[in-house]
Design an enzyme around this catalytic site. Structure first.
Site, PDB file in Angstrom:
ATOM      1  N   LYS A 173     -15.314  -2.957   0.876  1.00 22.57           N
ATOM      2  CA  LYS A 173     -16.003  -1.863   0.338  1.00 22.57           C
ATOM      3  C   LYS A 173     -17.229  -1.394   0.007  1.00 22.57           C
ATOM      4  O   LYS A 173     -17.529  -2.739  -0.791  1.00 22.57           O
ATOM      5  CB  LYS A 173     -15.048  -1.146  -0.645  1.00 22.57           C
ATOM      6  CG  LYS A 173     -13.544  -1.190  -0.166  1.00 22.57           C
ATOM      7  CD  LYS A 173     -13.219   0.487   0.181  1.00 22.57           C
ATOM      8  CE  LYS A 173     -11.813   0.620   0.967  1.00 22.57           C
ATOM      9  NZ  LYS A 173     -11.447   1.712   1.274  1.00 22.57           N
TER      10      LYS A 173
ATOM     11  N   ASP B  11     -16.765  -0.345   4.826  1.00 26.72           N
ATOM     12  CA  ASP B  11     -16.362   1.097   4.518  1.00 26.72           C
ATOM     13  C   ASP B  11     -17.216   1.841   3.555  1.00 26.72           C
ATOM     14  O   ASP B  11     -17.209   1.273   2.211  1.00 26.72           O
ATOM     15  CB  ASP B  11     -14.879   1.364   4.220  1.00 26.72           C
ATOM     16  CG  ASP B  11     -14.236   2.518   4.257  1.00 26.72           C
ATOM     17  OD1 ASP B  11     -15.150   3.527   4.399  1.00 26.72           O
ATOM     18  OD2 ASP B  11     -13.162   2.764   4.205  1.00 26.72           O
TER      19      ASP B  11
ATOM     20  N   GLU C 118     -17.771   1.875   8.287  1.00 25.97           N
ATOM     21  CA  GLU C 118     -16.860   3.652   8.439  1.00 25.97           C
ATOM     22  C   GLU C 118     -17.785   4.395   7.242  1.00 25.97           C
ATOM     23  O   GLU C 118     -18.087   4.172   6.532  1.00 25.97           O
ATOM     24  CB  GLU C 118     -15.542   3.202   7.786  1.00 25.97           C
ATOM     25  CG  GLU C 118     -14.633   2.510   8.522  1.00 25.97           C
ATOM     26  CD  GLU C 118     -13.107   2.444   7.774  1.00 25.97           C
ATOM     27  OE1 GLU C 118     -12.865   3.145   7.103  1.00 25.97           O
ATOM     28  OE2 GLU C 118     -12.604   1.344   7.917  1.00 25.97           O
TER      29      GLU C 118
ATOM     30  N   ASP D  47     -13.693   7.797  10.323  1.00 26.94           N
ATOM     31  CA  ASP D  47     -12.592   7.728   9.502  1.00 26.94           C
ATOM     32  C   ASP D  47     -12.055   8.947   9.161  1.00 26.94           C
ATOM     33  O   ASP D  47     -11.241   9.731   9.644  1.00 26.94           O
ATOM     34  CB  ASP D  47     -12.358   6.556   8.274  1.00 26.94           C
ATOM     35  CG  ASP D  47     -11.179   6.655   7.605  1.00 26.94           C
ATOM     36  OD1 ASP D  47     -10.267   7.296   7.832  1.00 26.94           O
ATOM     37  OD2 ASP D  47     -10.988   5.792   6.337  1.00 26.94           O
TER      38      ASP D  47
ATOM     39  N   LYS E 202      -5.434   6.617  10.242  1.00 24.10           N
ATOM     40  CA  LYS E 202      -4.190   6.514   9.044  1.00 24.10           C
ATOM     41  C   LYS E 202      -3.205   7.537   9.353  1.00 24.10           C
ATOM     42  O   LYS E 202      -3.096   8.652   9.180  1.00 24.10           O
ATOM     43  CB  LYS E 202      -4.885   6.706   7.932  1.00 24.10           C
ATOM     44  CG  LYS E 202      -6.018   5.881   7.490  1.00 24.10           C
ATOM     45  CD  LYS E 202      -6.481   6.158   6.052  1.00 24.10           C
ATOM     46  CE  LYS E 202      -7.503   5.110   5.298  1.00 24.10           C
ATOM     47  NZ  LYS E 202      -8.730   4.920   5.965  1.00 24.10           N
TER      48      LYS E 202
HETATM   49  O1  LIG Z   1      -8.402   0.515   6.299  1.00 19.13           O
HETATM   50  C1  LIG Z   1      -7.935  -0.528   5.648  1.00 19.13           C
HETATM   51  O2  LIG Z   1      -8.362  -1.716   6.155  1.00 19.13           O
HETATM   52  C2  LIG Z   1      -7.293  -0.223   4.345  1.00 19.13           C
HETATM   53  C3  LIG Z   1      -7.158   0.896   4.210  1.00 19.13           C
HETATM   54  C4  LIG Z   1      -8.174   1.574   3.218  1.00 19.13           C
HETATM   55  O3  LIG Z   1      -9.289   1.158   3.287  1.00 19.13           O
HETATM   56  C5  LIG Z   1      -7.844   3.050   2.865  1.00 19.13           C
HETATM   57  C6  LIG Z   1      -6.711   3.285   2.146  1.00 19.13           C
HETATM   58  C7  LIG Z   1      -6.213   4.491   1.876  1.00 19.13           C
HETATM   59  C8  LIG Z   1      -7.321   5.278   1.551  1.00 19.13           C
HETATM   60  C9  LIG Z   1      -8.495   5.319   2.047  1.00 19.13           C
HETATM   61  C10 LIG Z   1      -8.756   4.134   2.597  1.00 19.13           C
HETATM   62  C11 LIG Z   1     -10.161   3.808   3.097  1.00 19.13           C
HETATM   63  O4  LIG Z   1     -10.459   3.735   4.157  1.00 19.13           O
HETATM   64  O5  LIG Z   1     -11.273   4.205   2.530  1.00 19.13           O
HETATM   65 MG   LIG Z   2     -12.180   4.345   5.264  1.00 27.39          MG
END
Ligand SMILES: O=C(O)CCC(=O)c1ccccc1C(=O)O
Ligand SMILES: [Mg+2]
Length: 323
Positions: free
Chosen positions: A134, A162, A191, A214, A236
């Site tokens: 992240k 991300d 992302e 995403d 997702k």
């Molecule tokens: O995508 C992954 O590897 C884990 C999941 C994840 O990052 C996520 C999980 C819940 C809500 C938002 C996010 C995101 O992509 O920020």
């Molecule tokens: Mg994301």
């Protein structure tokens, strides 16, 4: 003879799981169990606070209507609420045997924060090293340095990053400036770097750092398209809809040469193990983004292999409705 049970769960989260503006103390959701003859199918419906548009109460009301129809011998239409559509479609797919049991339990370890801890996690990944970091939580420049150090130190590491739309173009450039151009192709994707899709596209073209969509995938005007600098779409399912809808997005992505990455919305171990099966079935060559189980303090009904969290059984759950 059709039989339905709808359960409600509430699992304690690890301290300090923050979703956008809110601390998530418990993860709450519904579990459906459909039975017909000897067959059984399970599904999880768990709107994610701050991400889903529906609340758990709305999901419960909507699924009860679907379940009553199903128990009466009808086939409910795909529910308009994504979490309900996903959970119902999983239960129906298990019941009919159309969700294969083989699973992809590899996951891209999710890292945030402390680079030393990160380093230990990354060194321990067996086989192809893919991790997700992240970014955008601290200074963009610091993120750039951390990413650069990791790529330099671990030559077989590939990173998914991300930023959750947290950067302006200028901040995103501040990040990119610190990542050695030679390592940039080992960022599988970043992302949603910027606040708008146009800024993110522009960032990708100018820096050579590939991006992935995403949040955008769930916006009404989104179309799956090949675009310069775009490597993947993240799916997702709890936020997107039925297995059929996910399958359609994945096949559109593959047709235009994009990767599709099945990813967690912080489902329980029941939902996560189903997502690992969806990933093995529909995206067999891509490591899914499912490393969120350890954000919780317990597993639910079905364990994730080798995870040591305690397992809550179905008998510990409240029954919301039984046909
Ligand atoms: O995508 C992954 O590897 C884990 C999941 C994840 O990052 C996520 C999980 C819940 C809500 C938002 C996010 C995101 O992509 O920020
Ligand atoms: Mg994301």
């Amino acid at each position: 003879m059709r039989q339905v049970t709808l359960y409600r769960y509430s699992l304690p989260m690890d301290a300090g799981v923050i979703l956008r503006n809110q601390r998530l103390k418990t993860r709450d959701g519904l579990i459906v169990c459909l039975r017909e003859g000897e067959q059984e199918g399970w599904g999880e419906i768990a709107p994610l606070p701050e991400f889903s548009h529906e609340t758990l109460e709305q999901a419960q009301e909507a699924v009860l209507a679907d379940l009553q129809q199903w128990a009466a011998g009808q086939q409910p239409n795909e529910n308009a609420l994504p979490s309900v559509a996903f959970g119902m479609s999983c239960a129906l797919a298990e019941l009919s045997g159309s969700l294969p049991t083989d699973a992809n339990y590899r996951k891209a370890p999710l890292c945030s924060g402390d680079p030393d801890e990160l380093f230990a996690v990354l060194q321990a990944i067996p086989g192809e090293k893919v991790a997700k970091v992240k970014v955008g939580l601290y200074e963009a420049v610091r993120d750039g340095m951390v990413v650069n150090v990791l790529l330099e130190a671990l030559p077989d590491l590939k990173l998914r990053l991300d930023a959750n739309r947290s950067w302006t173009r200028a901040k995103a450039d501040g990040f990119a400036k610190y990542v050695n151009p030679e390592w940039r192709n080992r960022i599988a994707f970043l992302e949603e770097p910027c606040k708008t899709r146009d800024e993110s596209r522009d960032f990708a073209r100018q820096t050579g750092i590939a991006i992935a969509w995403d949040e955008s995938v769930r916006e009404p005007d989104f179309r799956v398209e090949a675009e310069e600098g775009v490597a993947a779409i993240v799916i997702k399912p709890t936020l997107t809809g039925s297995l059929q809808r996910c399958q359609q997005l994945i096949s559109q992505a593959h047709q235009v040469g994009l990767d599709a990455v099945i990813s967690s919305s912080i489902e329980s171990s029941l939902g996560l193990t189903q997502l690992a099966r969806v990933a093995a079935w529909l995206t067999p060559n891509t490591v899914p983004g499912l490393d969120t189980l350890d954000l919780m303090q317990a597993q639910l009904i079905r364990p994730w292999p080798e995870n040591t969290l305690p397992l809550q059984t179905v008998s510990s759950l409240d029954v919301v409705w039984r046909s």
